[in-house]
Design an enzyme around this catalytic site. Structure first.
Site, PDB file in Angstrom:
ATOM      1  N   ARG A 238      47.518  45.180  36.665  1.00  0.00           N
ATOM      2  CA  ARG A 238      48.244  44.024  37.197  1.00  0.00           C
ATOM      3  C   ARG A 238      49.739  44.374  37.170  1.00  0.00           C
ATOM      4  O   ARG A 238      50.229  44.964  36.198  1.00  0.00           O
ATOM      5  CB  ARG A 238      48.005  42.778  36.356  1.00  0.00           C
ATOM      6  N   GLU A 267      53.502  40.248  43.938  1.00  0.00           N
ATOM      7  CA  GLU A 267      52.785  40.575  45.186  1.00  0.00           C
ATOM      8  C   GLU A 267      52.870  39.421  46.168  1.00  0.00           C
ATOM      9  O   GLU A 267      52.758  38.266  45.751  1.00  0.00           O
ATOM     10  CB  GLU A 267      51.312  40.875  44.864  1.00  0.00           C
ATOM     11  N   HIS A 285      47.341  46.901  46.639  1.00  0.00           N
ATOM     12  CA  HIS A 285      46.268  46.289  45.829  1.00  0.00           C
ATOM     13  C   HIS A 285      44.882  46.543  46.452  1.00  0.00           C
ATOM     14  O   HIS A 285      44.200  45.611  46.871  1.00  0.00           O
ATOM     15  CB  HIS A 285      46.515  44.785  45.641  1.00  0.00           C
TER      16      HIS A 285
END
Ligand code: GLV
Length: 319
Positions: A238, A267, A285
């Site tokens: 993360r 993000e 991602h």
């Protein structure tokens, strides 16, 4: 028949499974669902299948109403879910561990290779139509054989990454909250160390821990300075586990040699300084982004929701 809300597009297999037993309201928009639309749709839901882009908090749970039984996240990470708020309201929360382990370890290793072998830089030279020719010293990278991979968080994905590292002839050290199965540790030849030692001895540091208050900015300026100047940092876990501004500075100043990132602090924003640097590989991602894996994740989330709605234990509850 219960009402199941799916907050984003997921593979058909999962929707079909849910539709056999329940009424399904699945968001079909090309963009993520807006918060307002999400709150409007969850009202009266008995189950919600959520994507990691949706925040599940007290407001959402209360808007859904007291009949809500389960929030099934279509992700292994569940930092988007307020698990305590679910528990307080008697809502079962589930995630999708296991099914994305290999896909995510593949992306971790792809980023290790991209960063150490400068593949992104090479591709940019060709795509930008820059002149190039084979040269003895052209775009030299760093070999992995005989080097040490430091794995932070030795759950399933960390172990799968270690297995790949072993096949590449690397030594593995790891930092983990708990000891792993001794047979697995022996098979991988992996040694458990404290984070300080891991940072000092590793040629590549790969992050595989969950995100939460305990791991917020786990890797900041101090930890980056503790790494070898020839080392690389890879993050497929993360974004906020790494202080992105500190990483950009470390990459610019040569504190570390390079990095590979699949996840970002805010993000889909990427720190503007990272975009200017050649020694960081950036991918959007993609850890679990294979047809097979996304199908397995959505199907597992559907199975979790279906089990709870039937009054059974779900296959993969959180906690
Ligand atoms: C993806 O990031 C996941 O947590 O499943």
């Amino acid at each position: 028949m219960s009402r199941v809300v799916v907050t984003g597009r997921v593979p058909d297999a999962a929707i079909e499974k849910l539709r056999v037993e329940h009424e399904v309201d699945a968001w079909q928009g090309p963009e993520s669902i807006s918060r307002d639309e999400l709150l409007r749709r969850v009202a009266g839901a008995d189950a919600i299948l959520t994507l990691l882009t949706e925040r599940v908090d007290g407001e959402l749970l209360d808007t859904a109403g007291p009949q809500l039984k389960v929030v099934a996240n279509v992700a292994v990470g569940y930092d988007n879910i307020d698990v305590a708020a679910c528990r307080e309201r008697g809502v079962v929360a589930t995630n999708t561990p296991g099914v994305l382990t290999e896909a995510t370890a593949d992306i971790a290793f792809a980023l290790i290779l991209m960063a150490t072998r400068r593949l992104g830089e090479g591709e940019r030279i060709i795509r930008d139509r820059q002149p190039w020719k084979w040269g003895m010293f052209f775009l030299l990278g760093t070999g992995l054989q005989g080097k040490t991979l430091g794995i932070v968080g030795m759950g399933g994905i960390g172990q799968a990454t270690a297995r790949r590292a072993k096949a590449f002839g690397m030594d593995v050290v790891y930092q983990s909250r708990s000891e792993i199965d001794p047979d697995v540790a022996a098979e991988l030849g992996a040694r458990r160390v404290a984070l300080d030692e891991l940072l000092a001895v590793s040629d590549v540091v790969s992050l595989h821990c969950p995100y939460g208050p305990a791991t917020h900015h786990l890797i900041g300026a101090e930890q980056l300075s503790a790494m070898k100047s020839s080392a690389y940092l890879v993050n497929t876990a993360r974004g906020p586990i790494v202080d992105e501004a500190a990483l950009a500075t470390a990459l610019r100043d040569g504190t570390i040699a390079g990095a590979g990132l699949d996840v970002f602090e805010r993000e889909p924003e990427v720190h503007p300084e990272l975009l200017e640097l050649g020694n960081v590989a950036l991918v959007p991602h993609l850890g679990s982004a294979t047809i097979e894996t996304r199908t397995a994740m959505a199907t597992l989330a559907a199975d979790n929701a279906l089990a709870v709605l039937r009054g059974e234990l779900p296959p993969t509850p959180i906690g």
